[in-house]
Structure formats: C-alpha cells, structure tokens
Design a protein around this motif. Structure first.
Motif, mmCIF file in Angstrom:
data_model
loop_
_atom_site.group_PDB
_atom_site.id
_atom_site.type_symbol
_atom_site.label_atom_id
_atom_site.label_comp_id
_atom_site.label_asym_id
_atom_site.label_seq_id
_atom_site.Cartn_x
_atom_site.Cartn_y
_atom_site.Cartn_z
ATOM 1 N N SER A 25 -1.315 -8.776 -5.528
ATOM 2 C CA SER A 25 -1.647 -10.200 -5.571
ATOM 3 C C SER A 25 -0.792 -10.981 -4.589
ATOM 4 O O SER A 25 -1.278 -11.877 -3.906
ATOM 5 C CB SER A 25 -1.397 -10.756 -6.974
ATOM 6 O OG SER A 25 -2.409 -10.350 -7.829
ATOM 7 N N ALA A 26 0.502 -10.641 -4.547
ATOM 8 C CA ALA A 26 1.420 -11.402 -3.695
ATOM 9 C C ALA A 26 1.047 -11.236 -2.229
ATOM 10 O O ALA A 26 1.043 -12.207 -1.469
ATOM 11 C CB ALA A 26 2.853 -10.933 -3.933
ATOM 12 N N SER A 46 2.081 -20.653 -6.381
ATOM 13 C CA SER A 46 2.161 -20.113 -7.738
ATOM 14 C C SER A 46 0.814 -20.247 -8.449
ATOM 15 O O SER A 46 0.430 -19.383 -9.229
ATOM 16 C CB SER A 46 3.266 -20.802 -8.533
ATOM 17 O OG SER A 46 3.300 -22.164 -8.234
ATOM 18 N N PHE A 47 0.093 -21.293 -8.098
ATOM 19 C CA PHE A 47 -1.243 -21.440 -8.693
ATOM 20 C C PHE A 47 -2.162 -20.303 -8.250
ATOM 21 O O PHE A 47 -2.814 -19.658 -9.055
ATOM 22 C CB PHE A 47 -1.827 -22.799 -8.284
ATOM 23 C CG PHE A 47 -3.248 -22.981 -8.709
ATOM 24 C CD1 PHE A 47 -3.552 -23.192 -10.045
ATOM 25 C CD2 PHE A 47 -4.285 -22.925 -7.792
ATOM 26 C CE1 PHE A 47 -4.859 -23.344 -10.448
ATOM 27 C CE2 PHE A 47 -5.591 -23.076 -8.191
ATOM 28 C CZ PHE A 47 -5.877 -23.283 -9.523
ATOM 29 N N LEU A 48 -2.143 -20.054 -6.955
ATOM 30 C CA LEU A 48 -3.038 -19.020 -6.420
ATOM 31 C C LEU A 48 -2.692 -17.646 -6.970
ATOM 32 O O LEU A 48 -3.553 -16.850 -7.297
ATOM 33 C CB LEU A 48 -2.936 -18.978 -4.903
ATOM 34 C CG LEU A 48 -3.625 -20.103 -4.144
ATOM 35 C CD1 LEU A 48 -3.541 -19.849 -2.658
ATOM 36 C CD2 LEU A 48 -5.077 -20.225 -4.567
ATOM 37 N N LEU A 49 -1.398 -17.381 -7.095
ATOM 38 C CA LEU A 49 -0.951 -16.065 -7.528
ATOM 39 C C LEU A 49 -1.549 -15.701 -8.886
ATOM 40 O O LEU A 49 -2.010 -14.589 -9.103
ATOM 41 C CB LEU A 49 0.577 -16.053 -7.606
ATOM 42 C CG LEU A 49 1.217 -14.690 -7.701
ATOM 43 C CD1 LEU A 49 0.818 -13.841 -6.513
ATOM 44 C CD2 LEU A 49 2.714 -14.826 -7.764
ATOM 45 N N GLY A 50 -1.539 -16.673 -9.774
ATOM 46 C CA GLY A 50 -2.063 -16.370 -11.100
ATOM 47 C C GLY A 50 -3.544 -16.648 -11.217
ATOM 48 O O GLY A 50 -4.217 -16.078 -12.045
ATOM 49 N N ALA A 51 -4.028 -17.543 -10.373
ATOM 50 C CA ALA A 51 -5.383 -18.042 -10.611
ATOM 51 C C ALA A 51 -6.418 -17.483 -9.661
ATOM 52 O O ALA A 51 -7.561 -17.893 -9.700
ATOM 53 C CB ALA A 51 -5.383 -19.566 -10.533
ATOM 54 N N ASN A 52 -6.041 -16.529 -8.825
ATOM 55 C CA ASN A 52 -7.087 -16.022 -7.937
ATOM 56 C C ASN A 52 -7.867 -14.877 -8.568
ATOM 57 O O ASN A 52 -8.339 -13.986 -7.897
ATOM 58 C CB ASN A 52 -6.532 -15.640 -6.567
ATOM 59 C CG ASN A 52 -5.447 -14.611 -6.667
ATOM 60 O OD1 ASN A 52 -5.256 -14.004 -7.717
ATOM 61 N ND2 ASN A 52 -4.731 -14.397 -5.603
ATOM 62 N N MET A 67 5.006 -14.613 -14.848
ATOM 63 C CA MET A 67 4.681 -15.836 -14.134
ATOM 64 C C MET A 67 5.765 -16.882 -14.366
ATOM 65 O O MET A 67 6.149 -17.600 -13.444
ATOM 66 C CB MET A 67 3.328 -16.391 -14.596
ATOM 67 C CG MET A 67 2.139 -15.576 -14.138
ATOM 68 S SD MET A 67 2.315 -14.870 -12.520
ATOM 69 C CE MET A 67 1.405 -15.957 -11.539
ATOM 70 N N ALA A 68 6.288 -16.943 -15.592
ATOM 71 C CA ALA A 68 7.341 -17.919 -15.886
ATOM 72 C C ALA A 68 8.562 -17.644 -15.019
ATOM 73 O O ALA A 68 9.139 -18.565 -14.416
ATOM 74 C CB ALA A 68 7.692 -17.872 -17.364
#
Lengths: 337, 540
Positions: free
Chosen positions: A98-99, A270-276, A311-312
C-alpha cells in the motif's frame, strides 16, 4: 530536538491505549457471530459452540480483553481467520504494498498539482486557473474505482498497453527477496531489471488513479495558500525592491505558502493509505485497505484491530514528521507538545 | 513556464511510448511456461489448505480436492450438454486398489505404490489416522462425516499395512458416498504428527499452511488473499498423470477485471462472474462458457411458519401464486438457471429432487387466497437476504417486493451482511427471506432431511414441523438403506407432494454453476462440490 521527539511520543501513548480499547469494544459490538460464520454453512449448533470455544469467544469480554492486550504486549496481533495467517505478518507484507502505491501516487500528484497550483495562483482568472479548477474538480468528483476501471478498460482492455491488472507483479515474474518490501527498490537491489520493469508497469495505472484523485486537495490548497501569501506585504515589498518574479515566487512566496500544503499532503497520504481500498480492489493489489475491509465483512476481529492500531501508529509518526518538517521550513515554528 | 509544459509533455510521451513495448517482452519470454501452466482468476482464495481446519472456506476445498487423495472417488458420466459429470452411483478406487462392500462393513486394499509428497508410503495407519481425525476435530468435517453415519474412530480398523476396514454403525445408503466427498482425505500422519503439539494434537496449524497429502498437486506457494501456486506431483498414482504442470490461482476481486483478463486471453479460467457477463460471453462466443445446474440445489423464498401471517398455509400459497417467477429468470438470472415453477397441472410427481412445483404467477388466485385467509387488506412484513450474494439476491428481492405489493403485502427489504447471515438464519426469526441450499450428496431424502425435517436443523430455515413429513423422510431413509425401492419411491413422492401443498418454502429455480474458459482449455468436469478439478484439464 531528541527530547522533544521523545516527549511527543510519550503524549501519543494515551491515545494509543484509547485506540486499543475502542477498537476492541467496537469490533465486539459489530453485528455477526464469527463462530457461526467460520463454522461454515452446514454447521449444527454444537459445531458453532465448538468453534466458539476454539476461538476463545466463550470467555467473558474482560478476560478476552486482557488476553488480547497481553498478546499485544508480546507483539502478537492474533490470527486472521479469513486468510488464516498471523495478523502481524500480514500487515508487514501488505503495508509496503500500500505504501509503495500511495507514495508513488502522491509523488505523481505533487509533481503535477504543486506547479499547477502555483501557476493558477500567479494568474488568477486566466485560462490556466480555469484549467486547474476543471481538472481538480473532475479528478475529485470521479470516484476512484470509476477512474480505475476506465483506465483499465482503455489502457489494458482496449489498447493493450498496460499489463493485466493482477497485482504487484506479472504472473510469471517472481517477487524479489524482501529488503524494504517496496518492489521498485527490492528489484533494483536484486539487480533484477525484468522484475523491476514488471513492478513499475503494474504500478503505473493504480498510481495514476490515486494521483488523479489526490490532485484536487493539493492543487487547491497550493493555490489558496499562494494567493494569500502573494497578497501579503512582504511580497509587495520584495516586488517593489525589484526582485525578479521567479525569486519572489519561488524563494519568498512559495516557501511561506508551504506549511498548509505540507499539512494537506500528510492528510492526503494517511487518508489514501487506509482508504484506497477501491483502487486495491480494482487492481487486485495486495494492500492493507482491502485486507481490513475483507476482515470487517467477515467479522474477523484480529485484523481489524491490527489495522486500526497500525494506522493509529502511522498517524502519530506522520504527525511527528510533519511537525519536524514545519520547523525546517519555518524556523519560527517550535516543536512543542 | 513554457519549458515546464514542454518537459511535462515530453515525459508523458516517453511514458506512453515505453508502455506498449513491455507486455510483449514479458509474454514472449514466458510463452513456454504458459503452455503448461493454468492461470485461474477468482474473487476469493483459500484461508486454509486443509479441509479439516477451523473454518476452512470453500476455495480451500478446491485445494484439498486437488492436493489430497481419498480412498475412493466417483466415476464420470456424460452430463447435460455433453460435459463430463460425476456419476453419483459409481465409485472407483483412488488410493484404494479395490474395495469390497459387505453387509455391515467395507474393506479397502490400498495401492502399494502410493506415496505422499515427501516420499513416505501411504499405509493403512495413515488412512486410520486421517479418518479418525475427520470424525474427531469437530466443526464442519465431523458434521459432514456424520451425514454418512461415520462418527467414531472405532469404526476404522487397520487389518494389515495395506488393508483397512470401515465398519458401519447402521445401514446407511450415504456411508459409501460420504467416503468419496472432500472431507475424508488421507493425510501424511507421520509428517503431521511430527509437527503437532499438545495443544494441537491433529496438527491443524501445520496443515493449514502446507499440503501433506498424496494428491496430484502440491501447493508450492501460498500468499493468502493473493495467490496459490500448485505444482504437479510426478509420482501420483491416484489416476493418469495430469497434463497441467503448474496451476497459478490469482485472486482478482473485481468481476469486470476478471472478464477483461479472460477476453484479453491473459487468464485461462474464471468463475464467480455476474450472470449477465456469462450470458454475454456465451453470446459472443469468444470463450467457452460451461453452465450446469447445481446438483441438489435450489434458490427459494422461505417463510417462517411459526408466526403469523405465514403460519397460515393459505397465506403461503397466496405468496406462491404472487411471485414473479419468469421475471426473476429473465432479469436476474438471464436465463442461466432451471425454472422450478409452473409444472403442468397433470404432471405426475417424480422420484427426483429438485423438481418444479405447479405454482405460477396468478395474481387473481393469490388475492382470492389472501381474502380466504382473512388478510383481505394485506399485511406488512420484511424480506431478508444475504448481502454476500447481493448480485442475485437484491434484484430478486426488489422484484418480489414489487409483486407482493400488488396483492397488498407491503415488504421492507432487509439486507443482512454476510458475516451476520448465519446468525440470523440460526435465530429463525426472519419472517420472509431468500436463500440457496445445495447438498453435496445428491439424494432427495438428504435434502429433505436437512431442510424439512422436524429435528429443525439450521437449514430448516422455515422452522417447519410436520409429523407426517418426518414419517415420510425417515421412511425413505430406512427404505434406501434396506434397498426397498417401492417404499422409497412412494415416500419420496409423498414428501415432495407434501412440501408443495404445505409450501413453507417456495423453490424459484435451480441455479447454474458457470465457468468461463479459453477455447484451448479442455477437460472441465462437474463435481458435486462445484469447484475445479485440475487433474483432468489440458491446455492447447
């Protein structure tokens, strides 16, 4: 500086504890019974009870919680039931995927969005400004899975330029030995150019999809912040002193306009990392977002908790890095709790 | 600024020019590997390589089927459309050289040259250990074994190194077929015992991650949720050596992409696509699309008979007359299903399952029945479905909702997340719902035992209880074991008739298993488990 960082990290501990408690309770509050789910379609009541016992779900909540925190303290995130693997190992394998995708998408996005924003700000109302507005609006209003599917349709299905959307590597290419987990880097370390090429060509479409989506916040923020700075007195003074427009814009205005842009960047990252998730689904990308969503769908507690916790931690670290960057860009900003 | 624009356009051009060259280089370099490799794409992958594991999912069954052997397996026959179809009634040895069925036991002689993947010979003690394991681990495998009256380790007796006897607890026609399903697979006992622990005496943790069998394939790499790679076992003795050397199974979550991969010729086989895609692919003829009915399976509308208004048979019949059967066939299934409705009035009931019922969409009759039942002004209820199969269930429920509204039954649609569906079914509180049931063992009494019997199993989703029904089902089971055909036929016809007059569940159609493959792929076989058997497949 180091003590500051240490202090900041200390402050993060209570929020992490909060995250652990909240995710534990939230996952327990989810509807659905994992025991019934994993006992399979043909299970009897006894079979479901047997599974419940095996999973330790028959114990009182408080005991489950202590067992969970104890395991966490030993670095054990538990086992995922959907994929059957330890969560820690899965996250370790999937986070780089993801990263790598997100970073590449973000780099592409920044390379286009920041110049576009700066240009739009220096010529407000011009055709460039309108172009900036139109592209960013279009980019952000198209859902990512739609952009992704269109790209696949055009570049893979119709034109045949892009490789099959089958994840990080072509089916017949083997993965490089893991060093960083980033295939682009690992293949170069292994001097496997064939694999590097495969990894890069697999990355282009999903990274473009992400870039198109993240163009808007970055370009708009750059433009707005540049506009504000360009209207300020020190820029007027600089112009009046006869400095060349390039010096004024790049050296003085842009540096001052960077702070909000950096903040936006960190948010977007950080949004993209979790939300893609959707991009990962479209391109069969073995990333962390699709992992968490699948786990959620099957009431698989451990991966969801592991995901939220990871994620936190990422947020905390990212915020720290951003704060340090602030200090570098603007010496007036002091790193304090 | 001009320079920047220029640079941007140049780099864009360069990227565009570099792209088309890449796939060609890759595909020519790997052309040889491809001809002996089967590339399968599907939505989900296995979560466990061992069917005895806790919560092994359906894709996991496919791995087990191809990587492990059983004592016996089914012969093939020609099914609908000329597709090879497993023969329910004929068995052949897989690990067994031959087998002899006596009155209260069956004796298997093992093939002496059979070896596990690590080279150890397959012996009688491996067979005993594996069957003991299947009846002892609990959960699904143990449940499935019990369906054939295989419940106790004492039933499996080692006679000598290459002979095993299975004793029957009672006469049960399903015992032999149950030894040919996926669950009673033979595991390398020495290897697994070495990797077992006190907490995990059956070594489930070990076999979860790797295959320890004697089957035609072995898993060489498994990345959960991403891919499974299987290589052929060159020493396989369970049948003729398979033609496919290597199977790569990739998970591609997006259905549209799976279709694109097939149409571009990059993937060899895929299933789990929307019906509309299958129908279109069938029509354009570029690919081979095989569609076969689920054996012993139906999609149905179920009604909870314990609570009003569905406790009244008149109301249930009214619903049965109000369902938009043909619309569902056309708009939801795109014709890819066998209708289970509208049989001719004078058609005699057959000794078969599934078979169509005689209800048809007839709003006048439905209204009349509803008035008779005392619901002239209709009522309100909810219709529930499993979101995991929303592609079919959602449009289906919308059509049903629309249709029922015409006779005054107002329904709200309740979408239940997949994880929650089983829990909801178990509670048996949903008044109206749609679901699919299909049994591995293709016998009418097996289906009815699970779905209509008063012992109220999970699948009797309607909580239907009828002494008469129980008598007929039990009668058919006893008659089958005793070989009493006349009683068996009478009882089967009896319970089908009763199920259709009482109508606690309304069959809609028998769904199809759809598999799309390239034209150069041959050897697809239909199995009761509806997953792929790579052993018979060939490419080119």
């Amino acid at each position: 500086m180091l003590t500051m960082i240490g202090k900041r990290l200390m402050f993060a501990i209570p929020s992490l504890i909060g995250v652990v408690i909240v995710t534990f309770l939230l996952t327990r509050a989810l509807p659905g019974d994992p025991a019934a789910y994993f006992a399979g379609p043909a299970a009897t009541k006894e079979a479901v009870e047997q599974i419940r016992k095996k999973l330790g779900l028959d114990k009182p909540l408080i005991e489950q919680f202590f067992r969970y925190t104890n395991d966490l303290a030993h670095g054990d995130f538990g086992n995922s039931l959907t994929t059957g693997q330890p969560v820690a190992a899965e996250i370790r394998n999937r986070l780089p995927a993801s990263a790598e995708l997100t970073l590449l998408g973000l780099i592409v996005s920044v390379v286009i969005a920041i110049p576009l924003g700066v240009l739009a700000a220096t010529r407000p109302g011009s055709w460039l400004d309108h172009l900036c507005r139109v592209t960013t609006t279009a980019g952000v209003s198209l859902p990512v899975f739609f952009t992704g599917l269109v790209l696949v349709y055009v570049f893979y299905f119709r034109l045949g330029w892009s490789p099959a959307p089958l994840g990080r590597l072509d089916v017949f290419t083997s993965a490089p030995p893991t060093v960083t987990g980033f295939y682009l880097i690992d293949t170069l370390i292994a001097r496997d150019l064939e694999a590097f090429r495969s990894a890069l060509s697999q990355l282009i479409l999903p990274a473009t999809t992400l870039a198109i989506f993240s163009l808007a916040p970055i370009a708009r923020m750059t433009r707005a912040s540049m506009l504000a700075v360009l209207a300020s007195e020190f820029v007027r003074t600089a112009r009046a002193s006869g400095l060349s427009p390039t010096t004024v814009i790049v050296t003085y205005a842009f540096r001052n306009a960077m702070l909000p842009v950096i903040t936006t960047l960190s948010m977007v990252f950080s949004f993209l990392l979790g939300a893609n998730v959707l991009v990962e689904k479209v391109f069969a990308w073995p990333g962390i977002g699709s992992y968490a969503v699948e786990a959620l769908i099957s009431s698989d507690f451990a991966p969801v908790q592991g995901f939220v916790l990871t994620m936190a931690v990422m947020y905390v670290l990212l915020n720290l890095v951003i704060d340090i960057l602030y200090g570098v860009i603007d010496p007036r900003v002091r790193l304090e709790g | 600024m001009k320079r920047r624009d220029f640079l941007k356009s140049v780099s864009g051009l360069a990227a565009g020019a570099a792209l088309p060259a890449m796939p060609q280089v890759i595909s020519s370099a790997y052309a040889d590997a491809r001809s002996e490799t089967l590339l399968i794409v599907s939505e989900g992958g296995p979560n466990n390589l061992d069917i005895h594991g806790v919560g092994t999912n359906v894709p996991g069954y496919e791995v087990s089927w191809n990587c492990y052997d059983r004592l016996i397996s089914h012969e093939m026959k020609t099914g609908p459309g000329g597709v090879p179809y497993y023969d329910r009634d004929k068995f052949k040895g897989e690990l067994a050289e031959d087998f002899k069925i006596d009155d209260m036991s069956v004796t298997f002689k093992l093939k002496k040259n059979a070896k596990f993947h690590d080279g150890a010979p397959v012996t009688a003690k491996d067979v005993k250990w594996s069957l003991d394991r299947a009846v002892s681990v609990g959960g699904f495998p143990t449940f499935q074994m019990s369906a054939g009256s295989l419940t106790k380790p004492e039933q499996f007796v080692v006679i000598d190194d290459y002979t095993v006897r299975v004793d029957f607890l009672k006469k049960d026609k399903l015992t032999i077929p149950d030894l040919a399903v996926i669950v009673p697979c033979i595991v390398n006992s020495e290897l697994v015992k070495k990797n077992a622990s006190e907490k995990d005496p059956w070594g489930l943790e070990f076999t979860k991650q790797q295959t320890a069998g004697s089957g035609a394939y072995k898993v060489t790499k498994w990345t959960a949720g991403t891919e499974v790679i299987m290589e052929r076992n060159e020493d396989w003795v369970g049948g003729p050596l398979p033609k496919i050397k290597r199977v790569i199974w990739r998970m591609v979550p997006q259905a549209g992409n799976r279709r694109a991969l097939l149409e571009r010729g990059d993937a060899d086989i895929s299933y789990e696509l929307p019906n509309k895609d299958f129908q279109e692919m069938k029509a354009n003829g570029k690919l081979n699309v095989v569609s076969l009915p689920f054996s012993n399976g139906i999609q149905y509308i179920g009604m909870n008979v314990t609570k009003p208004p569905f406790d009244n048979p008149k109301v249930r019949q009214a619903v049965a007359y109000a369902l938009p059967y043909q619309k569902i066939m056309d708009a939801v299934m795109f014709g890819l299903a066998n209708p289970m409705f509208g049989a001719a009035k004078d058609k005699a009931t057959e000794v078969a399952w599934p078979q169509p019922h005689k209800y048809n969409t007839d709003m006048e009759k439905a209204k009349a029945l509803l008035i008779e039942a005392g619901y002239a002004s209709g009522f309100e209820t909810t219709i529930s479905f499993d979101l995991n199969f929303a592609g079919v269930n959602e449009p289906l429920c919308v059509l049903v909702q629309e249709s029922l509204a015409q006779i005054g039954i107002k329904t709200t649609i309740n979408k239940v997340p997949g994880a929650n569906w089983r829990t909801e079914l178990n509670k048996k509180e949903m008044p109206l719902f749609t679901n699919v049931f299909s049994g591995w063992l293709d016998y009418p009494e097996y289906f009815f035992y699970w779905c209509y019997h008063g012992n109220n199993s999970v699948f009797n989703t309607m909580s239907y209880k009828s002494a008469e029904m129980d008598k007929l089902i039990d009668g058919a089971r006893t008659a089958a074991a005793a070989g009493d055909t006349a009683t068996y036929d009478k009882d089967v016809k009896g319970f089908v008739d009763l199920a259709y007059t009482d109508i606690p569940r309304i069959p809609l159609y028998q769904p199809f298993v759809n598999v799309a493959m390239q034209k150069n792929i041959s050897g697809y076989q239909y199995w009761f488990h509806r997953r792929l058997d790579y052993r018979a497949m060939a490419k080119g």
